[in-house]
Design an enzyme around this catalytic site. Structure first.
Site, short mmCIF file in Angstrom:
data_model
loop_
_atom_site.label_atom_id
_atom_site.label_comp_id
_atom_site.label_asym_id
_atom_site.label_seq_id
_atom_site.Cartn_x
_atom_site.Cartn_y
_atom_site.Cartn_z
N HIS A 138 0.83 -1.23 0.00
CA HIS A 138 0.00 0.00 0.00
C HIS A 138 0.86 1.27 0.00
O HIS A 138 0.73 2.10 -0.91
CB HIS A 138 -0.98 -0.02 1.17
N HIS A 171 3.56 7.10 5.56
CA HIS A 171 2.35 7.81 5.99
C HIS A 171 1.51 7.08 7.03
O HIS A 171 0.74 7.71 7.75
CB HIS A 171 1.50 8.21 4.78
N GLU A 209 0.52 5.91 12.92
CA GLU A 209 -0.83 5.51 13.33
C GLU A 209 -0.91 4.01 13.65
O GLU A 209 -1.55 3.61 14.60
CB GLU A 209 -1.82 5.85 12.21
N ASP A 210 -0.23 3.20 12.81
CA ASP A 210 -0.43 1.74 12.90
C ASP A 210 0.67 0.97 13.62
O ASP A 210 0.55 -0.22 13.84
CB ASP A 210 -0.57 1.16 11.48
N ASP A 263 -3.24 8.49 -1.23
CA ASP A 263 -3.64 7.42 -0.31
C ASP A 263 -5.09 7.01 -0.59
O ASP A 263 -5.41 5.82 -0.69
CB ASP A 263 -3.49 7.94 1.13
N ASP A 305 -20.65 14.58 -26.73
CA ASP A 305 -19.25 14.91 -26.45
C ASP A 305 -18.57 13.82 -25.64
O ASP A 305 -18.02 14.05 -24.57
CB ASP A 305 -19.13 16.28 -25.75
#
Length: 734
Positions: free
Chosen positions: A64, A89, A93-94, A155, A275
């Protein structure tokens, strides 16, 4: 058995290294240089931190962040710092790593970006959405570093690409949130490709049947489109070769979501969307000759094909607020079809594809480099008041993200960009908050108009003020910019505080006179008696005279405490209990057609019937409102109040009639209404609630509201009506 697991692990390790090498190629870094070392370090730490963690799909989690980093490098053109942040990123948090660890290992700048990307774990305001608060924090951080929002978009894009492994209700919620927040943000930052993909993926999970249908039709008509484009561009290419302009011709097919929007908005089938694609002529020319050469290409195209003067758009002289520059024209092809042609330079095309990230590459040359800073400063102004409710904040902010733009002039001739439908009052607040607060009217093109007057592109506006003027609550009904809304709300809140301070003093005096203690318990009791939200509202209502302090003397007081007479029923359940009870069921909410088993109602905004994909939304009183998943009202509900949404499905045991609307049009003839009613009443045995027909020069439009059992019953009826002579179109009224 263990050997097989080892082989899988080895294959996975090779796949991870393969993805890492692809990232290095996208980042265009070479082994041994400083940028390579930073990316390698971020990759090693992320891989170690996420070791043994797997996604819902079962693959190793490290895939990821690697994918997010590739989007950041390839689709946005961002540099090494952003790529490292994308790899890292999720680590704070994890995993066990803290922001301080990131700062020690890398730098204060990278730590600050990671902090902005770290999700919020608790809801800040009671009743506010976790997503809304999370988004607000991102925007707050954006004022420090725009890369936070760009990595967040990357993300979200990868999460949307891998949404297959989530539960259906989760898919709906994430897709709605994407349409509500992330797609318009990508649009505002000029990331056209990312915005289109986010919208398409959101449609894929919200209304899969529509997505599949349009996707299949696009694939089937691809060869025909390619042949048409080759024939259409042949004379243009020959002429450009002759005059020596370096160019590239591309074609861009309209996104599935845009096609669906047009079909829905104009109530037309896929075959009538004229279009479906645009032809793009990209010229390789120096900056100082861009404008002249683009108009030269325009001249070549219009020598061969007749242009539509109403469809000429010059985004080169006046670029869009997101930095987009291009010359658009629509011309008539030899086959009688209108074709959109976009003319731009290579620099303009890169900015259109990669948004503001490409601006940085051309920063020294670009005269429009201040557009991003200007936009961020507007965001800061919206955030001036720390009391702004998170959901209101998103609604106000979103208005400006979606808005088309108009360009108006100040009395001195300065140009200002405002959203479509902006009023004279919006313009006043755009110039200065105090000017907006004191605005009593305006002169638009020398003519006196009220503050609610909507502006058009090209208007010259002069604001008229008065010292006696103050912002009014009703102003919120006609302003459209986030700055105007937030300024008006802030001013009204300040006025409320003044009145509230006066009300507090009045209450304190009354309490003292009656021997009542001025404490939280007594104030809370008063708010319950008067059914108001809190102490501040209580003080305000006393201050403005809507609550008379003398009435307190009529209440029962014991030992200095006010006694509350009306008690709530013991059996009354809180919203949280209702939500937990309903959400706690493993199976979705089953909608019984007699509607007696559960306290639910069918929403009138979309009139769901059995067979429709539906969701339930729990209101404060515990009533569950059932919406179709493609109902426009579901997008903000899912995005802001996801915790109140429950899965729902129909119980097909009973055949009960539901109201549905059908819209028809075609060519009028004698007896057509009689033939239509015969099909409905005699052939299909369907009861009608109402029918109306309108004729205009031989073309009729009809609406009929009928009672059907489910979607297949409704579809059969629509098919029968299409066979009636003269009827051209039959659609369900959404």
């Amino acid at each position: 058995m263990s050997t097989e697991v080892q082989i899988d692990e080895e294959a996975e390790k090779k796949a991870i290294i393969r993805e890492y090498r692809r990232l290095l190629r996208a980042a265009n870094v070479k082994k041994g240089d400083k940028d390579f070392s930073l990316i390698r370090k971020a990759f090693d730490i992320a891989r170690e931190a996420h070791n043994d963690v797997r996604r819902k799909s079962g693959e190793a989690y490290i895939f990821h962040p690697l994918a997010v980093a590739r989007i950041v490098a390839e689709d946005m053109g961002l540099g090494t710092t952003s790529i490292a942040c994308a790899l890292l990123h999720d680590v704070v948090e994890d995993t066990d790593l803290e922001i301080e660890d990131i700062e020690d290992l890398f730098s204060e700048k990278i730590a600050r970006i990671i902090d902005g990307l770290t999700k919020i774990e608790e809801v800040f305001e009671q009743g506010a959405s976790l997503q809304a608060e999370n988004f607000r924090k991102i925007i707050l951080t954006l004022a420090d570093d725009v890369r936070v929002i760009l990595i967040k978009l990357a993300d979200r894009l990868h999460n949307m690409r891998t949404l297959d492994h989530m539960r259906k209700d989760k898919q709906l919620k994430i897709a709605s949130e994407t349409l509500y927040i992330y797609a318009p943000l990508a649009h505002r930052l000029g990331l056209y490709n990312i915005k289109s993909e986010l919208e398409d993926l959101a449609l894929k999970y919200k209304i899969p049947s529509v997505y599949k249908d349009i996707s299949t039709k696009l694939q089937k008509t691809k060869a025909v489109r390619t042949r048409f484009i080759n024939r259409f561009t042949l004379p243009i290419r020959r002429e450009l070769d002759k005059i020596g302009i370096k160019y590239e011709v591309k074609s861009r097919t309209k996104s599935i979501y845009s096609i669906w929007n047009k079909m829905r908005g104009k109530n037309i089938p896929f075959e009538e969307v004229y279009d479906l694609f645009a032809i793009r002529v990209i010229i390789n020319t120096p900056l100082d000759r861009e404008k002249a050469d683009c108009w030269k290409v325009y001249s070549v195209i219009t020598d061969f094909y007749q242009p539509n003067p109403d469809r000429l758009r010059d985004w080169i002289s006046t670029p869009k607020a997101n930095g987009y520059e291009s010359l658009h024209t629509t011309v008539m092809s030899p086959t009688g079809k209108w074709v959109e042609v976009q003319i731009r330079s290579k620099r303009m095309d890169e900015i259109a594809e990669k948004g503001y990230a490409a601006h940085w590459k051309y920063k020294e040359d670009s005269q429009h480099e201040g557009a991003l800073d200007e936009w961020i400063s507007r965001v800061r102004e919206v955030l001036e008041s720390p009391e702004t409710n998170a959901v209101d904040f998103i609604d106000d902010f979103k208005l400006n993200l979606f808005a088309k733009e108009i360009f108006v002039f100040t009395p001195k001739g300065d140009i200002k960009s405002l959203p479509h439908n902006a009023t004279a009052l919006d313009f006043a607040y755009e110039i200065h908050t105090e000017l907006g607060n004191r605005c009593v009217g305006a002169k638009v093109n020398q003519k006196l108009v009220p503050i609610s007057h909507p502006l058009d592109s090209g208007d010259q506006v002069q604001i008229v003020t008065s010292k006696a003027q103050t912002p009014k609550f009703e102003w919120l009904d006609f302003v459209v910019t986030a700055k105007a809304k937030s300024s008006i709300k802030a001013s009204i809140r300040e006025e409320k505080r003044k009145v509230g301070r006066k009300g507090r003093k009045m209450l304190e005096a009354t309490f003292k006179e009656l021997g009542i203690e001025f404490n939280d318990q007594n104030l809370h009791t008063l708010t319950q008696i008067h059914k108001i939200s809190g102490k501040l509202e209580l003080f305000y209502r006393v201050g403005n005279g809507s609550i008379d302090p003398a009435e307190i003397g009529k209440l029962t007081v014991h030992n200095g405490f006010i006694q509350q007479r009306s008690k709530t029923k013991k059996n009354a359940k809180s919203l949280e209990e209702i939500v937990q009870k309903t959400r706690g069921k493993k199976d979705p909410l089953v909608l019984s057609t007699n509607q007696k088993q559960l306290n639910y109602k069918l929403s009138t905004c979309c009139n769901p019937i059995p067979g429709d994909d539906v969701v339930g939304f729990i209101t404060n009183d515990g009533t569950i409102y059932i919406h179709r998943t493609n109902c426009p009202n579901v997008v903000p509900i899912m995005s802001n109040y996801g915790y109140r949404v429950v899965k729902a499905k129909w119980d097909k045991k009973e055949a009960v009639s539901f109201l549905a609307g059908i819209q028809m049009n075609g060519f009028d003839r004698t007896g057509i209404v009689n033939d239509i009613t015969k099909v409905i009443s005699n052939e299909m045995n369907v009861s009608m609630r109402s029918i109306s027909f309108d004729n205009n020069d031989g073309v009729f439009e009809g609406k009929v509201f009928v009672y059907v059992n489910d979607t297949s019953h409704l579809k059969n009826l629509q098919d029968k009506l299409r066979n009636v002579e003269g009827v051209m179109k039959v659609n369900r009224i959404e």
